[in-house]
Design a protein around this motif. Structure first.
Motif, PDB file in Angstrom:
ATOM      1  N   UNK A  97       0.802  -1.216   0.000  1.00  0.00           N
ATOM      2  CA  UNK A  97       0.000   0.000   0.000  1.00  0.00           C
ATOM      3  C   UNK A  97       0.841   1.275   0.000  1.00  0.00           C
ATOM      4  N   UNK A  98       1.613   1.420  -1.064  1.00  0.00           N
ATOM      5  CA  UNK A  98       2.379   2.648  -1.294  1.00  0.00           C
ATOM      6  C   UNK A  98       1.914   3.186  -2.643  1.00  0.00           C
ATOM      7  N   UNK A  99       0.809   3.925  -2.662  1.00  0.00           N
ATOM      8  CA  UNK A  99       0.127   4.262  -3.916  1.00  0.00           C
ATOM      9  C   UNK A  99       0.912   5.146  -4.874  1.00  0.00           C
ATOM     10  N   UNK A 100       1.910   5.895  -4.377  1.00  0.00           N
ATOM     11  CA  UNK A 100       2.685   6.772  -5.252  1.00  0.00           C
ATOM     12  C   UNK A 100       4.020   6.158  -5.673  1.00  0.00           C
ATOM     13  N   UNK A 101       4.326   4.991  -5.144  1.00  0.00           N
ATOM     14  CA  UNK A 101       5.592   4.341  -5.496  1.00  0.00           C
ATOM     15  C   UNK A 101       5.552   3.909  -6.952  1.00  0.00           C
ATOM     16  N   UNK A 102       6.532   4.379  -7.718  1.00  0.00           N
ATOM     17  CA  UNK A 102       6.484   4.118  -9.158  1.00  0.00           C
ATOM     18  C   UNK A 102       7.742   3.496  -9.725  1.00  0.00           C
ATOM     19  N   UNK A 103       8.811   3.360  -8.932  1.00  0.00           N
ATOM     20  CA  UNK A 103      10.012   2.763  -9.507  1.00  0.00           C
ATOM     21  C   UNK A 103      10.997   2.318  -8.440  1.00  0.00           C
ATOM     22  N   UNK A 104      11.849   1.361  -8.860  1.00  0.00           N
ATOM     23  CA  UNK A 104      13.042   1.019  -8.091  1.00  0.00           C
ATOM     24  C   UNK A 104      14.185   1.812  -8.708  1.00  0.00           C
ATOM     25  N   UNK A 105      14.743   2.762  -7.967  1.00  0.00           N
ATOM     26  CA  UNK A 105      15.829   3.589  -8.505  1.00  0.00           C
ATOM     27  C   UNK A 105      17.150   2.846  -8.363  1.00  0.00           C
ATOM     28  N   UNK A 106      17.229   1.726  -9.034  1.00  0.00           N
ATOM     29  CA  UNK A 106      18.408   0.874  -8.955  1.00  0.00           C
ATOM     30  C   UNK A 106      18.448   0.019 -10.217  1.00  0.00           C
ATOM     31  N   UNK A 110       3.478   0.881  -9.438  1.00  0.00           N
ATOM     32  CA  UNK A 110       4.643  -0.005  -9.538  1.00  0.00           C
ATOM     33  C   UNK A 110       4.290  -1.326 -10.228  1.00  0.00           C
ATOM     34  N   UNK A 111       3.068  -1.778 -10.030  1.00  0.00           N
ATOM     35  CA  UNK A 111       2.661  -3.090 -10.529  1.00  0.00           C
ATOM     36  C   UNK A 111       2.909  -3.276 -12.026  1.00  0.00           C
ATOM     37  N   UNK A 112       2.469  -2.359 -12.893  1.00  0.00           N
ATOM     38  CA  UNK A 112       2.705  -2.583 -14.335  1.00  0.00           C
ATOM     39  C   UNK A 112       4.183  -2.562 -14.720  1.00  0.00           C
ATOM     40  N   UNK A 113       4.988  -1.857 -13.960  1.00  0.00           N
ATOM     41  CA  UNK A 113       6.418  -1.796 -14.264  1.00  0.00           C
ATOM     42  C   UNK A 113       7.128  -3.109 -13.936  1.00  0.00           C
ATOM     43  N   UNK A 124      10.564  -2.366 -15.146  1.00  0.00           N
ATOM     44  CA  UNK A 124      11.450  -2.734 -14.038  1.00  0.00           C
ATOM     45  C   UNK A 124      11.678  -4.234 -13.939  1.00  0.00           C
ATOM     46  N   UNK A 125      11.189  -4.996 -14.925  1.00  0.00           N
ATOM     47  CA  UNK A 125      11.296  -6.457 -14.825  1.00  0.00           C
ATOM     48  C   UNK A 125      12.756  -6.900 -14.744  1.00  0.00           C
ATOM     49  N   UNK A 126      13.623  -6.251 -15.501  1.00  0.00           N
ATOM     50  CA  UNK A 126      15.027  -6.669 -15.499  1.00  0.00           C
ATOM     51  C   UNK A 126      15.700  -6.444 -14.142  1.00  0.00           C
ATOM     52  N   UNK A 127      15.120  -5.571 -13.335  1.00  0.00           N
ATOM     53  CA  UNK A 127      15.692  -5.291 -12.016  1.00  0.00           C
ATOM     54  C   UNK A 127      15.334  -6.357 -10.989  1.00  0.00           C
ATOM     55  N   UNK A 128      14.269  -7.124 -11.282  1.00  0.00           N
ATOM     56  CA  UNK A 128      13.778  -8.095 -10.296  1.00  0.00           C
ATOM     57  C   UNK A 128      13.740  -9.524 -10.827  1.00  0.00           C
ATOM     58  N   UNK A 173       5.720 -12.066  -5.687  1.00  0.00           N
ATOM     59  CA  UNK A 173       4.271 -12.109  -5.509  1.00  0.00           C
ATOM     60  C   UNK A 173       3.739 -10.682  -5.617  1.00  0.00           C
ATOM     61  N   UNK A 174       2.876 -10.446  -6.608  1.00  0.00           N
ATOM     62  CA  UNK A 174       2.300  -9.115  -6.800  1.00  0.00           C
ATOM     63  C   UNK A 174       0.777  -9.218  -6.712  1.00  0.00           C
ATOM     64  N   UNK A 175       0.213  -8.571  -5.708  1.00  0.00           N
ATOM     65  CA  UNK A 175      -1.237  -8.589  -5.480  1.00  0.00           C
ATOM     66  C   UNK A 175      -1.790 -10.013  -5.456  1.00  0.00           C
ATOM     67  N   UNK A 176      -1.049 -10.899  -4.798  1.00  0.00           N
ATOM     68  CA  UNK A 176      -1.524 -12.269  -4.621  1.00  0.00           C
ATOM     69  C   UNK A 176      -1.173 -13.213  -5.749  1.00  0.00           C
ATOM     70  N   UNK A 177      -0.594 -12.700  -6.825  1.00  0.00           N
ATOM     71  CA  UNK A 177      -0.235 -13.538  -7.968  1.00  0.00           C
ATOM     72  C   UNK A 177       1.264 -13.785  -7.973  1.00  0.00           C
ATOM     73  N   UNK A 178       1.618 -15.056  -7.955  1.00  0.00           N
ATOM     74  CA  UNK A 178       3.035 -15.438  -8.023  1.00  0.00           C
ATOM     75  C   UNK A 178       3.455 -15.388  -9.478  1.00  0.00           C
ATOM     76  N   UNK A 179       4.375 -14.485  -9.793  1.00  0.00           N
ATOM     77  CA  UNK A 179       4.784 -14.326 -11.189  1.00  0.00           C
ATOM     78  C   UNK A 179       6.163 -14.914 -11.461  1.00  0.00           C
ATOM     79  N   UNK A 180       6.830 -15.397 -10.435  1.00  0.00           N
ATOM     80  CA  UNK A 180       8.152 -15.994 -10.647  1.00  0.00           C
ATOM     81  C   UNK A 180       8.440 -16.938  -9.499  1.00  0.00           C
ATOM     82  N   UNK A 181       8.872 -18.155  -9.849  1.00  0.00           N
ATOM     83  CA  UNK A 181       9.233 -19.126  -8.813  1.00  0.00           C
ATOM     84  C   UNK A 181      10.434 -19.939  -9.271  1.00  0.00           C
TER      85      UNK A 181
END
Length: 355
Positions: free
Chosen positions: A298-307, A325-328, A336-340, A347-355
């Protein structure tokens, strides 16, 4: 309570005793129950009419009790009566755990914090809204766990310090509290966990910083303390493993953490309800070479990982209710997919997107 409960003189366990208003359901029903042991919650204490009635419970004679909760259903208008009642509910000194909830007196009676309670390991003072001072806590040498919840009139800790055996300290919604115990780094050598929430007047940690054995630190809704975060001195804590920050609402935090703010020993990192947070600072995150799990809620203005890339040690990332942040972070196509992508479990909003 049953009207004949006082006849059960050999009763050894009763988790709850509810004080009623009717004849036969008063607190004097505890009078003869000296075999009671284990834990008991005495609620409905607003129905005790006087200190003399409370004395009839004879709690001081119940030497087998280990844990006692004293609970008022509402804060009474007569604070002196409340103090008289609590004064006469003094338990046996064998007690190890004491919880006082919704007490309406302006101060605690002398037995709370008395040195005779040398076996006390846990003290919880919750919703004591009229109390303006704390008991002499340093006189309880075995005290390991202390909670202060919704005590808005408390401004400072008592003179004389704190019990050196303390390992867990939780302070919540103490609106007027201006400072933490002095010389914490030396006087609380065993402190393992510190939880601060809703203490807007605390501006800084005590001189000398926090105890070196601290493992767990949570800070929430402490705007002045967060505003002075560059002076926290957390880099000097060799044992800090978990750090959680939540509930900042005054706009002082748009990027976090600054470079050098957190020690490299941190394994678990969490951010919750940071309404103005816009980015996570890569220079503050990359040195966290032990980081294993990060939670962002619940960080509604968070939009990026500055890394360029989150720490390679990270094995789990949980993101919930962060719409920018979710669409990034969308698999393969997110900016931001390459960063993570290297993180084994995402897990994003209950959906596991990588295991």
């Amino acid at each position: 309570m049953p009207g004949n409960i006082s006849r059960l003189i050999d009763l050894q366990r009763s988790n709850d005793f509810v004080v009623g208003k009717c004849s036969g359901s008063g607190i004097n029903g505890l009078k003869e129950l000296n075999s009671l042991g284990g834990a008991i919650t005495i609620s409905g204490l607003e129905n005790v009419t006087s200190g003399d009635d409370a004395l009839e419970a004879k709690l001081k004679e119940k030497k087998h009790l280990i844990s006692l909760t004293l609970e008022w259903g509402s804060t009474a208008e007569d604070s002196q009566k409340e103090r008289d009642v609590l004064e006469n509910l003094e338990p046996h000194t064998n007690l190890k755990i004491l919880k006082i909830t919704n007490y309406g007196g302006t101060r605690f009676p002398n037995w709370v914090g008395d040195k005779s309670f040398c076996n006390m390991v846990r003290l919880w003072l919750d919703k004591c809204e009229n109390c303006f001072s704390l008991p002499p806590l340093s006189q309880m040498p075995s005290l390991q766990s202390l909670l202060l919840c919704d005590c808005p009139e408390i401004e400072s800790f008592p003179e004389g310090g704190m019990p050196s055996a303390l390992t867990w300290l939780c302070i919540r919604n103490c609106k007027k509290l201006k400072s933490l115990p002095e010389q914490m780094h030396t006087l609380l050598p065993s402190l393992h966990s510190l939880d601060l929430n809703g203490c807007p007047e605390i501006e800084s940690f005590p001189e000398g910083g926090l105890p070196s054995k601290l493992v767990y630190l949570t800070i929430g809704n402490c705007e002045k303390l967060v505003g002075g975060r560059r002076d926290w001195g957390l880099q000097t804590l060799p044992s800090l493993k978990e750090f959680y920050l939540h509930g900042e609402s005054e706009g002082v935090l748009e990027s976090f953490p600054e470079e050098g703010l957190l020690p490299p020993t941190v394994k678990y990192l969490g951010f919750t309800c940071l309404w103005n947070l816009k980015s996570l600072n890569g220079r503050g995150l990359q040195p966290l070479v032990c980081l294993q799990k990060m939670i962002i809620l619940e960080c509604p203005k968070l939009q990026s990982f500055s890394v360029e890339r989150l720490p390679t040690s990270l094995s789990e990332l949980i993101i919930q209710r962060c719409p920018l942040l979710k669409p990034r972070c969308r698999r393969e196509e997110g900016e931001d997919w390459h960063k993570i992508a290297h993180i084994p479990r995402i897990n994003i909003d209950g959906e596991v997107i990588s295991e």
